[in-house]
Enzyme design. Sequence first.
Site, PDB file in Angstrom:
ATOM      1  N   HIS A   1       0.836  -1.199   0.000  1.00  0.00           N
ATOM      2  CA  HIS A   1       0.000   0.000   0.000  1.00  0.00           C
ATOM      3  C   HIS A   1       0.874   1.253   0.000  1.00  0.00           C
ATOM      4  O   HIS A   1       1.967   1.280   0.575  1.00  0.00           O
ATOM      5  CB  HIS A   1      -0.980   0.001   1.175  1.00  0.00           C
ATOM      6  CG  HIS A   1      -0.354   0.003   2.539  1.00  0.00           C
ATOM      7  ND1 HIS A   1       0.076   1.153   3.159  1.00  0.00           N
ATOM      8  CD2 HIS A   1      -0.106  -1.003   3.407  1.00  0.00           C
ATOM      9  CE1 HIS A   1       0.562   0.862   4.355  1.00  0.00           C
ATOM     10  NE2 HIS A   1       0.472  -0.444   4.528  1.00  0.00           N
TER      11      HIS A   1
ATOM     12  N   ASP B   1      -0.278   4.331   1.041  1.00  0.00           N
ATOM     13  CA  ASP B   1      -0.705   5.332   2.031  1.00  0.00           C
ATOM     14  C   ASP B   1      -0.030   5.125   3.378  1.00  0.00           C
ATOM     15  O   ASP B   1       0.535   4.061   3.665  1.00  0.00           O
ATOM     16  CB  ASP B   1      -2.221   5.321   2.197  1.00  0.00           C
ATOM     17  CG  ASP B   1      -2.749   3.982   2.704  1.00  0.00           C
ATOM     18  OD1 ASP B   1      -2.267   2.928   2.240  1.00  0.00           O
ATOM     19  OD2 ASP B   1      -3.644   3.984   3.573  1.00  0.00           O
TER      20      ASP B   1
ATOM     21  N   ASP C   1       6.148   1.106   7.463  1.00  0.00           N
ATOM     22  CA  ASP C   1       4.776   0.745   7.073  1.00  0.00           C
ATOM     23  C   ASP C   1       4.258   1.672   5.990  1.00  0.00           C
ATOM     24  O   ASP C   1       3.525   2.618   6.285  1.00  0.00           O
ATOM     25  CB  ASP C   1       3.888   0.785   8.309  1.00  0.00           C
ATOM     26  CG  ASP C   1       2.502   0.211   8.079  1.00  0.00           C
ATOM     27  OD1 ASP C   1       2.328  -0.517   7.090  1.00  0.00           O
ATOM     28  OD2 ASP C   1       1.612   0.494   8.894  1.00  0.00           O
TER      29      ASP C   1
ATOM     30  N   GLU D   1      -5.120   1.629   2.654  1.00  0.00           N
ATOM     31  CA  GLU D   1      -5.035   0.442   3.503  1.00  0.00           C
ATOM     32  C   GLU D   1      -5.130   0.801   4.982  1.00  0.00           C
ATOM     33  O   GLU D   1      -5.572  -0.021   5.791  1.00  0.00           O
ATOM     34  CB  GLU D   1      -3.721  -0.297   3.220  1.00  0.00           C
ATOM     35  CG  GLU D   1      -3.610  -1.675   3.854  1.00  0.00           C
ATOM     36  CD  GLU D   1      -3.062  -1.670   5.285  1.00  0.00           C
ATOM     37  OE1 GLU D   1      -3.169  -2.704   5.967  1.00  0.00           O
ATOM     38  OE2 GLU D   1      -2.519  -0.625   5.711  1.00  0.00           O
ATOM     39  N   GLU D   2      -4.704   2.021   5.330  1.00  0.00           N
ATOM     40  CA  GLU D   2      -4.592   2.392   6.738  1.00  0.00           C
ATOM     41  C   GLU D   2      -5.895   2.926   7.341  1.00  0.00           C
ATOM     42  O   GLU D   2      -5.897   3.433   8.459  1.00  0.00           O
ATOM     43  CB  GLU D   2      -3.488   3.447   6.914  1.00  0.00           C
ATOM     44  CG  GLU D   2      -2.087   2.983   6.543  1.00  0.00           C
ATOM     45  CD  GLU D   2      -1.510   1.982   7.526  1.00  0.00           C
ATOM     46  OE1 GLU D   2      -2.255   1.488   8.399  1.00  0.00           O
ATOM     47  OE2 GLU D   2      -0.309   1.691   7.418  1.00  0.00           O
TER      48      GLU D   2
ATOM     49  N   GLU E   1       4.435  -5.988   3.754  1.00  0.00           N
ATOM     50  CA  GLU E   1       4.264  -5.308   5.029  1.00  0.00           C
ATOM     51  C   GLU E   1       5.482  -5.570   5.914  1.00  0.00           C
ATOM     52  O   GLU E   1       6.194  -6.567   5.736  1.00  0.00           O
ATOM     53  CB  GLU E   1       2.999  -5.814   5.735  1.00  0.00           C
ATOM     54  CG  GLU E   1       1.697  -5.369   5.117  1.00  0.00           C
ATOM     55  CD  GLU E   1       1.210  -4.042   5.683  1.00  0.00           C
ATOM     56  OE1 GLU E   1       1.991  -3.373   6.396  1.00  0.00           O
ATOM     57  OE2 GLU E   1       0.056  -3.674   5.389  1.00  0.00           O
TER      58      GLU E   1
ATOM     59  N   HIS F   1       3.053   3.277  12.694  1.00  0.00           N
ATOM     60  CA  HIS F   1       2.117   4.291  13.208  1.00  0.00           C
ATOM     61  C   HIS F   1       2.681   5.096  14.374  1.00  0.00           C
ATOM     62  O   HIS F   1       1.964   5.900  14.966  1.00  0.00           O
ATOM     63  CB  HIS F   1       0.779   3.663  13.639  1.00  0.00           C
ATOM     64  CG  HIS F   1       0.106   2.856  12.572  1.00  0.00           C
ATOM     65  ND1 HIS F   1      -1.107   2.228  12.765  1.00  0.00           N
ATOM     66  CD2 HIS F   1       0.469   2.564  11.295  1.00  0.00           C
ATOM     67  CE1 HIS F   1      -1.463   1.593  11.653  1.00  0.00           C
ATOM     68  NE2 HIS F   1      -0.498   1.783  10.751  1.00  0.00           N
TER      69      HIS F   1
END
Length: 361
Positions: free
Chosen positions: A72, A74, A102, A132-133, A161, A335
């Site tokens: 992903h 994003d 990530d 995705e997030e 990932e 994150h």
Amino acid sequence: MTAELNLTADPVELTAALVDIPSVSGDEKLIADAVEHALREQAPHLEVVRNGEAVLARTNLGRGSRVVLAGHLDTVPVNDNLPSHRSGSGDDELLHGCGTADMKSGDAVMLGIAAGLTDPRHDLTFLFYDCEEVEAERNGLNRIERELPEWLDGDLAVVCEPSNAAIEAGCQGTLRVEVRTKGARAHTARAWMGENAIHAAQPVLQRLVDYTPRQPMIDGLQYHEGLQAVRIAGGVAGNVVPDSCVVTVNHRFAPDRSLAEAEAHVREVFDGFDVTLTDGAQGALPGLTAPAAAELVAASGQPPVAKLGWTDVARFAARGLPAVNFGPGAPTLAHTQQEHVPVTQIRHCAQALRRFLSPEG
């Protein structure tokens, strides 16, 4: 103006270039434009398709098998952690910044292979997708599956990932339920005239405290289930005995159970209470017995481990593809404001995937 990406650069440099293009979920146009432009200009051997803010590319060499690599574009919102920067040196060098782990380092690995490996032993599909997030219904893979489902087909899926540069096989399933208790309102000065629904939730919490999660072995990998209260809601006013309470519980279950079986188990745990399923997703079995998966494990140079969270490998497993997670970076740093990735892991993943996909093996 479209940002310029050099797909033949060192994957660490390419990671930094991707990180420095902000791409919070829902705002991926700039990075998708850059990825699309770079692939069209620097990988003419690939078929390239734009789908919303996702970029898809693939070989069409007529090989007997196809490997799908997915990542992903994003990130979560920026938290004073852009632009990227480095610290340390040698084997201890780190690349810091939003999305480093990530999962823009995984995207960089994929892009380098897409441009540089023109004669792979498997046909290759690359999926660089959006959103995705955020909530699952916005995930770009949903749109791709609706509009271009054949792009998700293959014999093995590798989701890049963060996995600490080791194979994390399959993934656990997840579900959430609301466990409700009811009471009767009364003035707190005459509380005996009512029934406190929050107090009635005590047995719910006690069952969670006493719960022993399974730790099943599947294909030689140990999974660790969990059942946790994640929210409690109740109360009317500061002088009212509450007549309603809701305990939200999250269950992470091993992939040897279906979603229906996991739901039945949770309902059994809370037998006697009002239980409502609010969300759920099936897990994915490791699939390590598939020939291509076994080859990737060998190329990684490290023993595989069980994936204890849920990832998009489950989407591919539902379509019949063995699926694994394999990418640089620690999932525990995703994150966080301190997000970073060891540069050695970026290079290791790039080398391992190239070794796995190259004709010479």
